[in-house]
Write an enzyme that holds these catalytic residues in place. Structure first.
Site, PDB file in Angstrom:
ATOM      1  N   SER A 220       0.861  -1.188   0.000  1.00 38.79           N
ATOM      2  CA  SER A 220       0.000   0.000   0.000  1.00 38.79           C
ATOM      3  C   SER A 220       0.893   1.232   0.000  1.00 38.79           C
ATOM      4  O   SER A 220       1.893   1.301   0.713  1.00 38.79           O
ATOM      5  CB  SER A 220      -0.954  -0.026   1.195  1.00 38.79           C
ATOM      6  N   GLY A 222      -0.324   4.675   0.123  1.00 37.21           N
ATOM      7  CA  GLY A 222      -1.112   5.869   0.388  1.00 37.21           C
ATOM      8  C   GLY A 222      -1.887   6.315  -0.849  1.00 37.21           C
ATOM      9  O   GLY A 222      -2.454   5.475  -1.567  1.00 37.21           O
ATOM     10  N   GLY A 225      -1.764   4.622  -4.317  1.00 34.45           N
ATOM     11  CA  GLY A 225      -2.489   3.402  -4.638  1.00 34.45           C
ATOM     12  C   GLY A 225      -1.868   2.132  -4.103  1.00 34.45           C
ATOM     13  O   GLY A 225      -1.157   2.147  -3.088  1.00 34.45           O
ATOM     14  N   GLY A 251      -5.313   0.841   5.373  1.00 33.38           N
ATOM     15  CA  GLY A 251      -4.558  -0.397   5.157  1.00 33.38           C
ATOM     16  C   GLY A 251      -5.381  -1.605   5.599  1.00 33.38           C
ATOM     17  O   GLY A 251      -5.391  -2.650   4.935  1.00 33.38           O
ATOM     18  N   ASP A 252      -6.089  -1.459   6.700  1.00 31.80           N
ATOM     19  CA  ASP A 252      -6.913  -2.565   7.209  1.00 31.80           C
ATOM     20  C   ASP A 252      -8.058  -2.871   6.240  1.00 31.80           C
ATOM     21  O   ASP A 252      -8.455  -4.033   6.088  1.00 31.80           O
ATOM     22  CB  ASP A 252      -7.466  -2.208   8.601  1.00 31.80           C
TER      23      ASP A 252
HETATM   24  N1  LIG Z   1      -6.121   9.902   0.107  1.00 31.88           N
HETATM   25  C1  LIG Z   1      -6.446   8.702  -0.391  1.00 31.88           C
HETATM   26  N2  LIG Z   1      -7.284   8.607  -1.451  1.00 31.88           N
HETATM   27  C2  LIG Z   1      -7.624   7.414  -1.975  1.00 31.88           C
HETATM   28  N3  LIG Z   1      -7.172   6.230  -1.504  1.00 31.88           N
HETATM   29  C3  LIG Z   1      -6.330   6.265  -0.447  1.00 31.88           C
HETATM   30  C4  LIG Z   1      -5.931   7.489   0.176  1.00 31.88           C
HETATM   31  N4  LIG Z   1      -5.094   7.190   1.199  1.00 31.88           N
HETATM   32  C5  LIG Z   1      -4.993   5.846   1.215  1.00 31.88           C
HETATM   33  N5  LIG Z   1      -5.719   5.291   0.227  1.00 31.88           N
HETATM   34  C6  LIG Z   1      -5.838   3.865  -0.121  1.00 31.88           C
HETATM   35  O1  LIG Z   1      -5.648   3.103   1.055  1.00 31.88           O
HETATM   36  C7  LIG Z   1      -4.544   2.216   0.882  1.00 31.88           C
HETATM   37  C8  LIG Z   1      -3.882   1.968   2.226  1.00 31.88           C
HETATM   38  O2  LIG Z   1      -3.379   3.194   2.732  1.00 31.88           O
HETATM   39  P1  LIG Z   1      -1.904   3.301   3.307  1.00 31.88           P
HETATM   40  O3  LIG Z   1      -1.831   4.622   4.002  1.00 31.88           O
HETATM   41  O4  LIG Z   1      -0.928   3.044   2.236  1.00 31.88           O
HETATM   42  O5  LIG Z   1      -1.880   2.073   4.310  1.00 31.88           O
HETATM   43  P2  LIG Z   1      -1.384   1.953   5.815  1.00 31.88           P
HETATM   44  O6  LIG Z   1      -2.416   2.709   6.599  1.00 31.88           O
HETATM   45  O7  LIG Z   1      -1.388   0.504   6.087  1.00 31.88           O
HETATM   46  O8  LIG Z   1      -0.028   2.601   5.874  1.00 31.88           O
HETATM   47  C9  LIG Z   1      -3.676   2.895  -0.149  1.00 31.88           C
HETATM   48  O9  LIG Z   1      -2.814   1.982  -0.788  1.00 31.88           O
HETATM   49  C10 LIG Z   1      -4.726   3.467  -1.090  1.00 31.88           C
HETATM   50  O10 LIG Z   1      -5.208   2.463  -1.970  1.00 31.88           O
HETATM   51  O1  LIG Z   2      -0.792  -2.235  15.491  1.00 32.27           O
HETATM   52  P1  LIG Z   2      -0.074  -0.962  15.124  1.00 32.27           P
HETATM   53  O2  LIG Z   2       0.868  -1.134  13.992  1.00 32.27           O
HETATM   54  O3  LIG Z   2       0.572  -0.349  16.334  1.00 32.27           O
HETATM   55  O4  LIG Z   2      -1.155   0.060  14.586  1.00 32.27           O
HETATM   56  C1  LIG Z   2      -2.304   0.363  15.318  1.00 32.27           C
HETATM   57  C2  LIG Z   2      -3.122   1.393  14.632  1.00 32.27           C
HETATM   58  O5  LIG Z   2      -3.362   0.965  13.300  1.00 32.27           O
HETATM   59  C3  LIG Z   2      -4.754   1.037  12.966  1.00 32.27           C
HETATM   60  O6  LIG Z   2      -5.260  -0.279  12.990  1.00 32.27           O
HETATM   61  C4  LIG Z   2      -4.906   1.652  11.605  1.00 32.27           C
HETATM   62  O7  LIG Z   2      -4.107   0.917  10.688  1.00 32.27           O
HETATM   63  P2  LIG Z   2      -3.926   1.292   9.163  1.00 32.27           P
HETATM   64  O8  LIG Z   2      -4.036   2.794   9.061  1.00 32.27           O
HETATM   65  O9  LIG Z   2      -2.574   0.776   8.811  1.00 32.27           O
HETATM   66  O10 LIG Z   2      -5.015   0.597   8.425  1.00 32.27           O
HETATM   67  C5  LIG Z   2      -5.395   1.857  14.071  1.00 32.27           C
HETATM   68  O11 LIG Z   2      -6.726   1.495  14.341  1.00 32.27           O
HETATM   69  C6  LIG Z   2      -4.481   1.592  15.254  1.00 32.27           C
HETATM   70  O12 LIG Z   2      -4.460   2.663  16.161  1.00 32.27           O
END
Ligand SMILES: Nc1ncnc2c1ncn2[C@@H]1O[C@H](COP(=O)(O)OP(=O)(O)O)[C@@H](O)[C@H]1O
Ligand SMILES: O=P(O)(O)OC[C@H]1O[C@](O)(COP(=O)(O)O)[C@@H](O)[C@@H]1O
Length: 309
Positions: A220, A222, A225, A251-252
Protein backbone atom coordinates in the site's frame (compact mmCIF):
# COMPACT_ATOMS: atom_id res chain seq x y z
CA UNK A 1 -15.55 -17.98 8.52
CA UNK A 2 -12.65 -15.53 8.73
CA UNK A 3 -10.59 -15.26 11.92
CA UNK A 4 -8.88 -11.96 12.73
CA UNK A 5 -6.08 -11.79 15.28
CA UNK A 6 -5.15 -8.56 17.07
CA UNK A 7 -2.39 -8.94 19.65
CA UNK A 8 -2.27 -5.21 20.35
CA UNK A 9 -5.71 -3.65 19.86
CA UNK A 10 -6.33 0.00 20.60
CA UNK A 11 -9.01 2.54 21.27
CA UNK A 12 -8.40 5.11 18.56
CA UNK A 13 -8.91 8.49 20.21
CA UNK A 14 -9.75 10.46 17.11
CA UNK A 15 -9.47 14.25 17.27
CA UNK A 16 -10.13 16.96 14.74
CA UNK A 17 -8.41 20.34 14.71
CA UNK A 18 -7.32 23.11 12.36
CA UNK A 19 -3.66 22.19 12.44
CA UNK A 20 -1.41 20.46 14.94
CA UNK A 21 1.66 22.42 15.99
CA UNK A 22 4.54 20.73 17.79
CA UNK A 23 5.68 22.42 21.01
CA UNK A 24 2.52 24.49 21.41
CA UNK A 25 -0.84 24.21 23.18
CA UNK A 26 -3.22 22.60 20.67
CA UNK A 27 -6.96 22.93 21.37
CA UNK A 28 -8.89 20.20 19.64
CA UNK A 29 -12.33 20.66 18.07
CA UNK A 30 -13.98 17.24 18.37
CA UNK A 31 -13.12 13.91 19.93
CA UNK A 32 -14.37 10.38 19.42
CA UNK A 33 -13.29 7.02 20.82
CA UNK A 34 -13.28 4.29 18.18
CA UNK A 35 -12.61 0.55 18.72
CA UNK A 36 -9.50 -0.10 16.67
CA UNK A 37 -6.28 -1.94 16.09
CA UNK A 38 -5.58 -3.65 12.81
CA UNK A 39 -7.40 -6.99 13.18
CA UNK A 40 -10.30 -5.27 14.94
CA UNK A 41 -10.69 -2.91 11.97
CA UNK A 42 -10.53 -5.80 9.51
CA UNK A 43 -13.31 -7.55 11.46
CA UNK A 44 -15.39 -4.36 11.54
CA UNK A 45 -15.29 -4.03 7.74
CA UNK A 46 -16.04 -7.72 7.23
CA UNK A 47 -19.11 -7.37 9.44
CA UNK A 48 -20.20 -4.27 7.50
CA UNK A 49 -20.02 -6.37 4.33
CA UNK A 50 -22.10 -9.12 5.96
CA UNK A 51 -19.35 -11.70 6.51
CA UNK A 52 -19.32 -13.91 9.61
CA UNK A 53 -16.14 -13.23 11.55
CA UNK A 54 -14.43 -14.57 14.63
CA UNK A 55 -12.08 -12.13 16.29
CA UNK A 56 -9.43 -12.92 18.87
CA UNK A 57 -6.40 -11.34 20.52
CA UNK A 58 -5.51 -9.78 23.84
CA UNK A 59 -7.69 -7.29 25.70
CA UNK A 60 -7.35 -5.73 29.15
CA UNK A 61 -8.91 -3.10 31.40
CA UNK A 62 -11.71 -0.65 30.56
CA UNK A 63 -10.38 0.06 27.10
CA UNK A 64 -10.45 -3.69 26.45
CA UNK A 65 -14.08 -3.90 27.60
CA UNK A 66 -14.97 -0.94 25.36
CA UNK A 67 -13.56 -2.76 22.32
CA UNK A 68 -15.18 -6.09 23.21
CA UNK A 69 -18.60 -4.46 23.76
CA UNK A 70 -18.37 -2.78 20.39
CA UNK A 71 -17.32 -5.96 18.61
CA UNK A 72 -20.19 -7.88 20.23
CA UNK A 73 -22.61 -5.15 19.19
CA UNK A 74 -21.71 -5.61 15.50
CA UNK A 75 -22.13 -9.37 15.70
CA UNK A 76 -18.50 -10.49 15.68
CA UNK A 77 -17.84 -13.79 17.45
CA UNK A 78 -15.45 -12.51 20.16
CA UNK A 79 -12.81 -14.92 21.48
CA UNK A 80 -10.44 -12.47 23.16
CA UNK A 81 -8.05 -13.48 25.94
CA UNK A 82 -8.09 -11.16 28.96
CA UNK A 83 -4.76 -9.76 30.13
CA UNK A 84 -3.94 -7.90 33.37
CA UNK A 85 -2.58 -4.79 31.63
CA UNK A 86 -4.74 -2.06 30.10
CA UNK A 87 -5.32 -2.14 26.34
CA UNK A 88 -3.70 0.92 24.77
CA UNK A 89 -5.29 4.11 23.50
CA UNK A 90 -3.82 5.57 20.32
CA UNK A 91 -4.22 9.17 19.29
CA UNK A 92 -5.21 10.09 15.75
CA UNK A 93 -5.29 13.80 14.97
CA UNK A 94 -7.10 14.72 11.76
CA UNK A 95 -6.15 18.27 10.92
CA UNK A 96 -7.94 20.49 8.41
CA UNK A 97 -4.58 21.33 6.81
CA UNK A 98 -4.61 17.72 5.55
CA UNK A 99 -2.10 16.21 7.97
CA UNK A 100 -3.03 13.03 9.83
CA UNK A 101 -0.86 12.47 12.92
CA UNK A 102 -0.89 9.15 14.77
CA UNK A 103 0.59 8.69 18.25
CA UNK A 104 0.73 4.97 18.95
CA UNK A 105 1.23 3.59 22.48
CA UNK A 106 3.35 0.46 22.86
CA UNK A 107 0.54 -1.51 24.55
CA UNK A 108 0.45 -3.43 27.82
CA UNK A 109 3.06 -5.85 29.10
CA UNK A 110 1.86 -9.39 28.35
CA UNK A 111 3.06 -12.35 30.41
CA UNK A 112 4.06 -15.75 29.01
CA UNK A 113 1.11 -17.33 30.82
CA UNK A 114 -1.35 -14.90 29.21
CA UNK A 115 0.14 -15.52 25.80
CA UNK A 116 -0.06 -19.30 26.18
CA UNK A 117 -3.77 -19.04 27.11
CA UNK A 118 -4.26 -17.01 23.94
CA UNK A 119 -2.36 -19.53 21.79
CA UNK A 120 -4.52 -22.39 23.13
CA UNK A 121 -7.70 -20.51 22.16
CA UNK A 122 -6.19 -19.63 18.77
CA UNK A 123 -5.38 -23.28 18.04
CA UNK A 124 -9.01 -24.12 18.66
CA UNK A 125 -10.36 -21.15 16.67
CA UNK A 126 -8.31 -21.89 13.51
CA UNK A 127 -9.98 -25.28 13.12
CA UNK A 128 -13.31 -23.51 12.54
CA UNK A 129 -12.03 -20.87 10.08
CA UNK A 130 -11.02 -20.92 6.42
CA UNK A 131 -8.85 -17.82 6.42
CA UNK A 132 -6.79 -16.17 9.15
CA UNK A 133 -5.82 -12.50 9.23
CA UNK A 134 -2.98 -11.65 11.61
CA UNK A 135 -2.55 -7.92 12.00
CA UNK A 136 -0.76 -5.19 13.86
CA UNK A 137 2.13 -4.61 16.19
CA UNK A 138 2.72 -6.84 19.19
CA UNK A 139 2.37 -5.77 22.81
CA UNK A 140 5.40 -5.68 25.10
CA UNK A 141 6.64 -9.00 26.46
CA UNK A 142 5.69 -10.88 23.30
CA UNK A 143 8.57 -12.26 21.23
CA UNK A 144 8.89 -10.99 17.70
CA UNK A 145 8.56 -14.52 16.29
CA UNK A 146 4.96 -14.85 17.55
CA UNK A 147 3.42 -14.50 14.08
CA UNK A 148 5.83 -17.12 12.75
CA UNK A 149 4.52 -19.49 15.39
CA UNK A 150 0.85 -18.64 14.72
CA UNK A 151 1.25 -18.94 10.95
CA UNK A 152 2.99 -22.32 11.30
CA UNK A 153 0.04 -23.56 13.37
CA UNK A 154 -2.36 -22.32 10.68
CA UNK A 155 -0.27 -23.84 7.87
CA UNK A 156 -0.23 -27.19 9.71
CA UNK A 157 -4.04 -27.01 9.58
CA UNK A 158 -3.97 -26.14 5.85
CA UNK A 159 -5.40 -22.67 6.54
CA UNK A 160 -4.56 -19.57 4.49
CA UNK A 161 -2.96 -16.63 6.31
CA UNK A 162 -2.72 -12.92 5.58
CA UNK A 163 -0.08 -11.10 7.63
CA UNK A 164 -0.11 -7.31 8.09
CA UNK A 165 2.45 -6.16 10.60
CA UNK A 166 5.68 -4.19 10.84
CA UNK A 167 9.32 -4.28 11.92
CA UNK A 168 10.78 -7.49 13.40
CA UNK A 169 7.36 -9.12 13.82
CA UNK A 170 7.01 -8.85 10.03
CA UNK A 171 10.56 -10.00 9.30
CA UNK A 172 10.13 -13.12 11.48
CA UNK A 173 6.52 -13.70 10.40
CA UNK A 174 7.36 -14.04 6.72
CA UNK A 175 9.74 -16.89 7.55
CA UNK A 176 6.61 -19.03 8.03
CA UNK A 177 5.41 -18.13 4.49
CA UNK A 178 1.99 -16.58 4.97
CA UNK A 179 -0.03 -16.68 1.75
CA UNK A 180 -0.19 -12.89 1.58
CA UNK A 181 1.41 -9.88 3.24
CA UNK A 182 0.37 -6.22 3.00
CA UNK A 183 3.29 -4.01 3.88
CA UNK A 184 3.07 -0.30 3.26
CA UNK A 185 6.07 1.22 1.49
CA UNK A 186 7.90 2.01 4.75
CA UNK A 187 7.40 -1.54 6.05
CA UNK A 188 8.74 -2.95 2.78
CA UNK A 189 11.74 -0.60 3.01
CA UNK A 190 12.39 -1.93 6.53
CA UNK A 191 12.42 -5.48 5.16
CA UNK A 192 14.80 -4.74 2.30
CA UNK A 193 16.94 -2.34 4.34
CA UNK A 194 16.94 0.60 1.92
CA UNK A 195 14.73 3.35 0.47
CA UNK A 196 12.49 2.51 -2.46
CA UNK A 197 12.27 5.47 -4.77
CA UNK A 198 9.77 4.50 -7.46
CA UNK A 199 7.19 1.89 -8.44
CA UNK A 200 9.84 -0.24 -10.19
CA UNK A 201 11.87 -0.35 -6.96
CA UNK A 202 8.79 -1.34 -4.97
CA UNK A 203 7.84 -4.01 -7.52
CA UNK A 204 11.38 -5.47 -7.47
CA UNK A 205 11.48 -5.60 -3.66
CA UNK A 206 8.03 -7.23 -3.51
CA UNK A 207 9.02 -9.64 -6.30
CA UNK A 208 11.99 -10.86 -4.25
CA UNK A 209 9.64 -11.70 -1.38
CA UNK A 210 7.48 -13.71 -3.77
CA UNK A 211 10.59 -15.65 -4.82
CA UNK A 212 11.18 -16.40 -1.13
CA UNK A 213 7.79 -18.10 -0.89
CA UNK A 214 5.08 -15.48 -0.30
CA UNK A 215 2.38 -16.01 -2.93
CA UNK A 216 1.05 -12.45 -2.89
CA UNK A 217 2.64 -9.20 -1.76
CA UNK A 218 0.29 -6.22 -1.80
CA UNK A 219 2.08 -2.96 -1.11
CA UNK A 220 0.00 0.00 0.00
CA UNK A 221 1.37 3.36 -1.04
CA UNK A 222 -1.11 5.87 0.39
CA UNK A 223 -2.66 8.13 -2.24
CA UNK A 224 -0.37 6.55 -4.87
CA UNK A 225 -2.49 3.40 -4.64
CA UNK A 226 -1.71 -0.28 -4.38
CA UNK A 227 0.78 -2.60 -6.02
CA UNK A 228 -0.09 -6.30 -6.18
CA UNK A 229 2.87 -8.56 -6.88
CA UNK A 230 2.86 -12.32 -7.40
CA UNK A 231 4.89 -14.77 -9.47
CA UNK A 232 2.58 -13.90 -12.38
CA UNK A 233 3.69 -10.25 -12.35
CA UNK A 234 2.88 -6.86 -10.91
CA UNK A 235 -0.32 -4.82 -11.16
CA UNK A 236 -0.62 -1.22 -10.01
CA UNK A 237 -4.01 0.21 -8.98
CA UNK A 238 -4.07 3.99 -8.88
CA UNK A 239 -6.06 5.26 -5.91
CA UNK A 240 -9.37 6.70 -7.10
CA UNK A 241 -9.67 10.35 -6.20
CA UNK A 242 -11.83 11.02 -3.13
CA UNK A 243 -12.03 13.72 -0.48
CA UNK A 244 -9.94 12.09 2.24
CA UNK A 245 -11.44 12.54 5.71
CA UNK A 246 -9.62 9.89 7.77
CA UNK A 247 -6.93 7.66 6.30
CA UNK A 248 -6.43 5.71 9.54
CA UNK A 249 -7.63 2.17 8.85
CA UNK A 250 -7.20 2.35 5.06
CA UNK A 251 -4.56 -0.40 5.16
CA UNK A 252 -6.91 -2.57 7.21
CA UNK A 253 -9.66 -2.05 4.64
CA UNK A 254 -7.28 -3.37 1.95
CA UNK A 255 -6.70 -6.51 4.02
CA UNK A 256 -10.44 -6.97 4.67
CA UNK A 257 -11.16 -6.59 0.96
CA UNK A 258 -8.54 -9.20 0.02
CA UNK A 259 -9.91 -11.61 2.63
CA UNK A 260 -13.35 -11.35 0.99
CA UNK A 261 -11.90 -11.68 -2.51
CA UNK A 262 -10.00 -14.80 -1.52
CA UNK A 263 -13.10 -16.47 -0.13
CA UNK A 264 -14.98 -15.56 -3.30
CA UNK A 265 -12.18 -16.87 -5.53
CA UNK A 266 -11.62 -13.54 -7.32
CA UNK A 267 -8.57 -13.22 -9.60
CA UNK A 268 -5.65 -10.81 -9.00
CA UNK A 269 -7.14 -8.09 -11.17
CA UNK A 270 -10.61 -8.06 -9.57
CA UNK A 271 -9.20 -8.40 -6.04
CA UNK A 272 -6.91 -5.41 -6.56
CA UNK A 273 -9.68 -3.30 -8.06
CA UNK A 274 -11.98 -4.08 -5.16
CA UNK A 275 -9.26 -3.34 -2.60
CA UNK A 276 -8.43 0.07 -4.11
CA UNK A 277 -12.13 1.01 -4.21
CA UNK A 278 -12.71 -0.20 -0.63
CA UNK A 279 -9.64 1.64 0.67
CA UNK A 280 -10.59 4.92 -1.02
CA UNK A 281 -14.06 4.55 0.45
CA UNK A 282 -12.45 4.04 3.86
CA UNK A 283 -10.35 7.20 3.39
CA UNK A 284 -13.49 9.22 2.75
CA UNK A 285 -15.22 7.95 5.92
CA UNK A 286 -14.68 9.61 9.31
CA UNK A 287 -14.78 6.39 11.36
CA UNK A 288 -11.57 4.38 11.02
CA UNK A 289 -12.29 0.78 10.08
CA UNK A 290 -15.50 1.72 8.33
CA UNK A 291 -16.43 2.18 4.68
CA UNK A 292 -19.35 3.52 2.70
CA UNK A 293 -20.70 0.45 0.90
CA UNK A 294 -22.37 2.69 -1.69
CA UNK A 295 -19.15 4.60 -2.45
CA UNK A 296 -17.04 1.42 -2.66
CA UNK A 297 -19.42 0.13 -5.31
CA UNK A 298 -19.40 3.41 -7.23
CA UNK A 299 -15.59 3.61 -7.18
CA UNK A 300 -15.10 0.08 -8.48
CA UNK A 301 -15.46 1.17 -12.13
CA UNK A 302 -13.18 4.16 -11.56
CA UNK A 303 -10.12 2.19 -10.44
CA UNK A 304 -7.45 2.16 -13.13
CA UNK A 305 -5.09 -0.79 -13.22
CA UNK A 306 -1.77 -0.79 -14.99
CA UNK A 307 0.31 -3.90 -15.66
CA UNK A 308 3.89 -3.21 -14.55
CA UNK A 309 5.73 -6.45 -15.40
N1 LIG B 1 -6.12 9.90 0.11
C1 LIG B 1 -6.45 8.70 -0.39
N2 LIG B 1 -7.28 8.61 -1.45
C2 LIG B 1 -7.62 7.41 -1.97
N3 LIG B 1 -7.17 6.23 -1.50
C3 LIG B 1 -6.33 6.26 -0.45
C4 LIG B 1 -5.93 7.49 0.18
N4 LIG B 1 -5.09 7.19 1.20
C5 LIG B 1 -4.99 5.85 1.21
N5 LIG B 1 -5.72 5.29 0.23
C6 LIG B 1 -5.84 3.86 -0.12
O1 LIG B 1 -5.65 3.10 1.06
C7 LIG B 1 -4.54 2.22 0.88
C8 LIG B 1 -3.88 1.97 2.23
O2 LIG B 1 -3.38 3.19 2.73
P1 LIG B 1 -1.90 3.30 3.31
O3 LIG B 1 -1.83 4.62 4.00
O4 LIG B 1 -0.93 3.04 2.24
O5 LIG B 1 -1.88 2.07 4.31
P2 LIG B 1 -1.38 1.95 5.82
O6 LIG B 1 -2.42 2.71 6.60
O7 LIG B 1 -1.39 0.50 6.09
O8 LIG B 1 -0.03 2.60 5.87
C9 LIG B 1 -3.68 2.90 -0.15
O9 LIG B 1 -2.81 1.98 -0.79
C10 LIG B 1 -4.73 3.47 -1.09
O10 LIG B 1 -5.21 2.46 -1.97
O1 LIG C 1 -0.79 -2.24 15.49
P1 LIG C 1 -0.07 -0.96 15.12
O2 LIG C 1 0.87 -1.13 13.99
O3 LIG C 1 0.57 -0.35 16.33
O4 LIG C 1 -1.16 0.06 14.59
C1 LIG C 1 -2.30 0.36 15.32
C2 LIG C 1 -3.12 1.39 14.63
O5 LIG C 1 -3.36 0.97 13.30
C3 LIG C 1 -4.75 1.04 12.97
O6 LIG C 1 -5.26 -0.28 12.99
C4 LIG C 1 -4.91 1.65 11.61
O7 LIG C 1 -4.11 0.92 10.69
P2 LIG C 1 -3.93 1.29 9.16
O8 LIG C 1 -4.04 2.79 9.06
O9 LIG C 1 -2.57 0.78 8.81
O10 LIG C 1 -5.02 0.60 8.42
C5 LIG C 1 -5.40 1.86 14.07
O11 LIG C 1 -6.73 1.49 14.34
C6 LIG C 1 -4.48 1.59 15.25
O12 LIG C 1 -4.46 2.66 16.16
Amino acid sequence: MILTVTLNPAVDKTYTTGSLILGQVNRLETTQNIAGGKGVNVAKILRQCGYPVTTCGLLGGYTGLFIEDYMNSIGADCRFTRVAGETRSNINVLAKDGYVTELLEPGPEVSDEELEIFVKGYEEAITRCELIVLSGSIARGIRSDIYKRLIKLANDNQKICILDTSAEALRCGIEAHPYMIKPNQKELEYLVGHKLTDIEDVADAAGKLCEEGIAKVVVSMGSKGLLSVSREGALWAKAPSVKAVNTVGCGDSVVASYAMSMLEGEDDFSSLKRAAATAASSASTFQSGEISLRLSKELLDKVQIEKRK
